[in-house]
Design a protein around this motif. Sequence first.
Motif, short mmCIF file in Angstrom:
data_model
loop_
_atom_site.label_atom_id
_atom_site.label_comp_id
_atom_site.label_asym_id
_atom_site.label_seq_id
_atom_site.Cartn_x
_atom_site.Cartn_y
_atom_site.Cartn_z
N UNK A 172 4.66 -59.59 -82.16
CA UNK A 172 4.07 -58.42 -81.52
C UNK A 172 4.93 -57.98 -80.36
N UNK A 173 4.62 -56.82 -79.82
CA UNK A 173 5.34 -56.34 -78.65
C UNK A 173 4.50 -55.32 -77.92
N UNK A 174 4.85 -55.11 -76.66
CA UNK A 174 4.21 -54.08 -75.85
C UNK A 174 5.23 -53.51 -74.90
N UNK A 175 4.99 -52.28 -74.42
CA UNK A 175 5.95 -51.63 -73.53
C UNK A 175 5.25 -50.60 -72.66
N UNK A 176 5.81 -50.39 -71.48
CA UNK A 176 5.31 -49.38 -70.56
C UNK A 176 6.45 -48.47 -70.12
N UNK A 177 6.07 -47.22 -69.80
CA UNK A 177 6.93 -46.28 -69.11
C UNK A 177 6.28 -45.96 -67.76
N UNK A 178 7.09 -45.73 -66.75
CA UNK A 178 6.58 -45.36 -65.43
C UNK A 178 6.75 -43.85 -65.21
N UNK A 179 5.70 -43.21 -64.71
CA UNK A 179 5.77 -41.83 -64.26
C UNK A 179 5.36 -41.84 -62.79
N UNK A 237 1.38 -34.58 -65.87
CA UNK A 237 1.44 -35.85 -66.59
C UNK A 237 1.10 -37.06 -65.75
N UNK A 238 1.01 -36.88 -64.42
CA UNK A 238 0.63 -37.98 -63.55
C UNK A 238 1.75 -38.56 -62.72
N UNK A 239 2.98 -38.07 -62.89
CA UNK A 239 4.07 -38.59 -62.07
C UNK A 239 5.42 -38.11 -62.58
N UNK A 240 6.41 -38.21 -61.72
CA UNK A 240 7.74 -37.71 -62.05
C UNK A 240 8.49 -38.70 -62.93
N UNK A 241 9.23 -38.17 -63.90
CA UNK A 241 10.02 -38.99 -64.84
C UNK A 241 11.27 -38.23 -65.28
N UNK A 242 12.04 -37.79 -64.32
CA UNK A 242 13.20 -36.96 -64.60
C UNK A 242 14.18 -37.63 -65.56
N UNK A 243 14.38 -38.94 -65.42
CA UNK A 243 15.34 -39.63 -66.28
C UNK A 243 14.88 -39.64 -67.73
N UNK A 244 13.59 -39.81 -67.97
CA UNK A 244 13.09 -39.81 -69.34
C UNK A 244 13.20 -38.43 -69.97
N UNK A 245 12.90 -37.37 -69.20
CA UNK A 245 13.04 -36.02 -69.73
C UNK A 245 14.49 -35.72 -70.07
N UNK A 246 15.41 -36.15 -69.21
CA UNK A 246 16.84 -35.91 -69.47
C UNK A 246 17.30 -36.67 -70.71
N UNK A 247 16.82 -37.91 -70.86
CA UNK A 247 17.19 -38.69 -72.06
C UNK A 247 16.70 -37.99 -73.31
N UNK A 248 15.45 -37.53 -73.31
CA UNK A 248 14.90 -36.88 -74.49
C UNK A 248 15.64 -35.58 -74.80
N UNK A 249 15.95 -34.81 -73.76
CA UNK A 249 16.65 -33.54 -73.95
C UNK A 249 18.04 -33.75 -74.53
N UNK A 250 18.61 -34.92 -74.36
CA UNK A 250 19.94 -35.19 -74.87
C UNK A 250 19.98 -35.58 -76.33
N UNK A 251 18.82 -35.74 -76.98
CA UNK A 251 18.78 -36.12 -78.39
C UNK A 251 19.03 -34.90 -79.28
N UNK A 252 19.54 -35.10 -80.48
CA UNK A 252 19.77 -33.97 -81.39
C UNK A 252 18.49 -33.20 -81.68
N UNK A 253 18.59 -31.88 -81.64
CA UNK A 253 17.46 -31.04 -82.01
C UNK A 253 16.42 -30.82 -80.94
N UNK A 254 16.62 -31.36 -79.73
CA UNK A 254 15.63 -31.23 -78.66
C UNK A 254 16.00 -30.09 -77.72
N UNK A 255 15.00 -29.28 -77.37
CA UNK A 255 15.19 -28.17 -76.43
C UNK A 255 14.08 -28.21 -75.39
N UNK A 256 14.38 -27.73 -74.20
CA UNK A 256 13.38 -27.60 -73.12
C UNK A 256 13.23 -26.13 -72.79
N UNK A 257 11.98 -25.71 -72.57
CA UNK A 257 11.70 -24.30 -72.32
C UNK A 257 10.74 -24.16 -71.14
#
Length: 268
Positions: free
Chosen positions: A55-62, A155-175
């Motif tokens: 099994x596994x579990x994981x958290x992200x911080x915002x 969303x409950x808190x800042x997560x600039x690094x996660x947004x930047x990581x997601x935006x860098x994936x193929x096919x992802x756009x921010x508007x």
Amino acid sequence: MYSVRQASAADLAGVRAVANRFGNLSGWPQRPDYLDREMANGRLHAGFAGDAVAGFGATFARGGLLHLADLFVLPEHQSSGLGRSLLESLLPRDAPRVTFASSDPRALALYVRQGMRPVSPLLYLRGPLDALPGHGSRPAAVTPTEIAGLDADVSGGRRAADLAWYAGLPGVSAYRLGDGYAMARESGGVLLVGPAGGRTTQACADAVLAVLARHRAAGAARLCVFGPNPLLPLLLAARFTIADLDQFLSGDGDPVALDRYLPHPDLG
């Protein structure tokens, strides 16, 4: 004999095998995927039955808010206490925390015993884009930095690094459209929208609908919508259907704007 510890790179193949048993990687056709992000920027713990990952579990911080993104135990090891051990290792009781619980009553009970409370259903919608009303405004393509403040507000808190990581994936756009924003990813002939939100419910709805209209050629879309969001009846009226259902739980008040925020199914 069960044990829990921080996952290492050597454990990731076992973690992926568990994730695949539950279909968690079906929306990630190539790497890097959200498990890579959990390993690099979150906390990813593995649970072991002897030497094998069970099994596994994981958290992200915002900001100061912890989002429990994953908690999965193989069926043959469920009700063994491994899930509880993973949860206790990841989520301090005194920390602001949220999660999306599966429809399994045992999972819901586990989170409630850890001091969290059910707040709202989270509905996973899928539907055709041709039945949605047109939108007169065209959203502007922006950088993740330009929407980080709006995202933090809903969303409950800042997560600039996660947004930047997601935006860098193929096919992802921010508007951005006025006081609303949305991120979107075209993959496998389907548009996935989220995270998205706005300073008001109208700003949220306008941004999401404008992005859906901009990507109408994708043919179909997927979104996660909390029960109180006014987009829910509109999308259902446009032939979207409810593909799945989770329960949103919170351990400290209501940090997420349920009526004007659409989470990403894996990133929160």
